[in-house]
Write an enzyme that holds these catalytic residues in place. Structure first.
Site, PDB file in Angstrom:
ATOM      1  N   GLY A  79      -0.866   4.923   2.366  1.00 34.60           N
ATOM      2  CA  GLY A  79       0.003   6.080   2.157  1.00 34.60           C
ATOM      3  C   GLY A  79       0.479   6.227   0.726  1.00 34.60           C
ATOM      4  N   HIS A 139      -0.373  -1.924  -7.169  1.00 32.98           N
ATOM      5  CA  HIS A 139      -0.870  -2.661  -6.010  1.00 32.98           C
ATOM      6  C   HIS A 139      -0.625  -4.165  -6.189  1.00 32.98           C
ATOM      7  CE1 HIS A 139      -2.589   0.806  -4.187  1.00 32.98           C
ATOM      8  NE2 HIS A 139      -3.655   0.905  -4.951  1.00 32.98           N
TER       9      HIS A 139
END
Length: 331
Positions: A79, A139
């Site tokens: 998402g 990330h």
């Protein structure tokens, strides 16, 4: 002003020397075949591609966080595009009318860039020139973030997704961006790698648990969101999100429908049909990626159309084992 403004030959050579030790370090690290297929290198317990790991090391050594920064963290395909859009719209709602909003003509990955991808071409960017608050995404696992991020106390928002949908979405994404030289693994091959932890910034479960524990230890600095809960009660969580990043909605704004307007603007249905997201593209590191690849379905439970009962059971079993005793479930 461009964070990658032209530099002198001397500056370029100095930065190239800065990156050289990272290549040398990589030669000593464990490596495995990854999804793409390409080799993944293990650094501080997590796996990175050969092209991205030097950037991560550069971030760790050179990024200086500000207390005003807002950092979004995710595992890939959890998402990220939606979260970036929401954060940008929330933080900039007083600057842009809905009819002329940047999200209508610019992809959210350009508005909220990945921190590690700013450290590209062996360069150390001058991020102090970016306007405050700096909206950045990553990330990188929590335990591998630069110390300056932890010391700054800046808001850190993490969103996760159940591993079944995450895996299927990631596999489809790799298929979309593959080329003749870079063929993705079959679903079955990729599934084995994912279960064994050999995915980008994997193991998936360790990445999630890293941020979950941080949110319990430092709830004032780390917010933990679940994609499925965001989908089920979007208004509730968008309001929580705005408050956490120090941009709370006033009662007047809520009455005027500002929250609903932002949710509509950032919805999958709206963003996916915009011309910029249907035809646009941009460089992400060394890869040119078309924006439409970031929009597949965004539906909860779509993995049931691709995974066998045995695959589903295996992922559920791994989740139960990994999260046991931590009060965390990802269904």
């Amino acid at each position: 002003m461009d964070a990658f403004a032209p530099k002198t030959k001397e500056e370029q050579e100095k930065e190239e020397r800065t990156y050289q030790p990272y290549t040398e370090i990589m030669s000593t690290l464990p490596k495995v075949r990854g999804f793409a297929p390409q080799h993944l290198y293990n650094h501080q317990g997590f796996w990175y591609t050969e092209s991205n790991l030097p950037r991560v090391m550069a971030v760790q050594n050179h990024f200086i966080a500000h207390s005003s920064d807002i950092l979004l963290a995710t595992n890939p395909k959890c998402g990220t595009t939606w979260l970036k859009s929401l954060i940008f719209a929330i933080c900039n709602r007083k600057l842009h009318p809905s009819t002329q909003h940047p999200l209508l003509t610019v992809n959210s990955h350009q508005l909220v860039p990945f921190l590690e991808l700013l450290y590209t071409n062996n360069e150390i960017p001058d991020l102090d020139i970016l306007p405050s608050p700096r909206l950045l995404a990553t990330h990188i696992p929590y335990s591998s973030l630069p110390q300056s991020v932890l010391d700054s106390g800046c808001p850190l928002v993490y969103m996760c997704r159940n591993p079944k949908d995450t895996f299927v979405s990631w596999w489809h994404f790799l298929n979309k961006i593959s080329n003749k030289e870079l063929k993705p693994s079959t679903l079955e091959e990729a599934f084995e790698m994912f279960c064994n932890g050999a995915s980008i910034v994997g193991p998936f479960w360790d990445h999630v648990l890293d941020y979950w524990r941080a949110s319990l230890d430092r709830p004032q600095c780390v917010m933990f969101l679940k994609y499925e809960e965001m989908q089920a009660e979007t208004i509730v969580h968008v309001k929580r999100l705005a408050k956490f990043v120090r941009c709370p909605f006033s009662l007047e704004e809520e009455k005027e429908g500002v929250v609903d307007e932002i949710i509509r603007l950032c919805s999958y249905e709206n963003l996916s049909r915009l011309e910029v997201n249907k035809t646009g593209e941009a460089m992400f590191g060394e890869n040119e990626i078309k924006f439409h690849t970031f929009f597949r379905k965004g539906k909860v439970g779509d993995s049931s159309n691709y995974l066998t009962a045995e695959m589903t059971e295996r992922l559920d079993r791994i989740s139960e084992q990994k999260f046991h005793g931590y009060g965390l479930t990802l269904n």
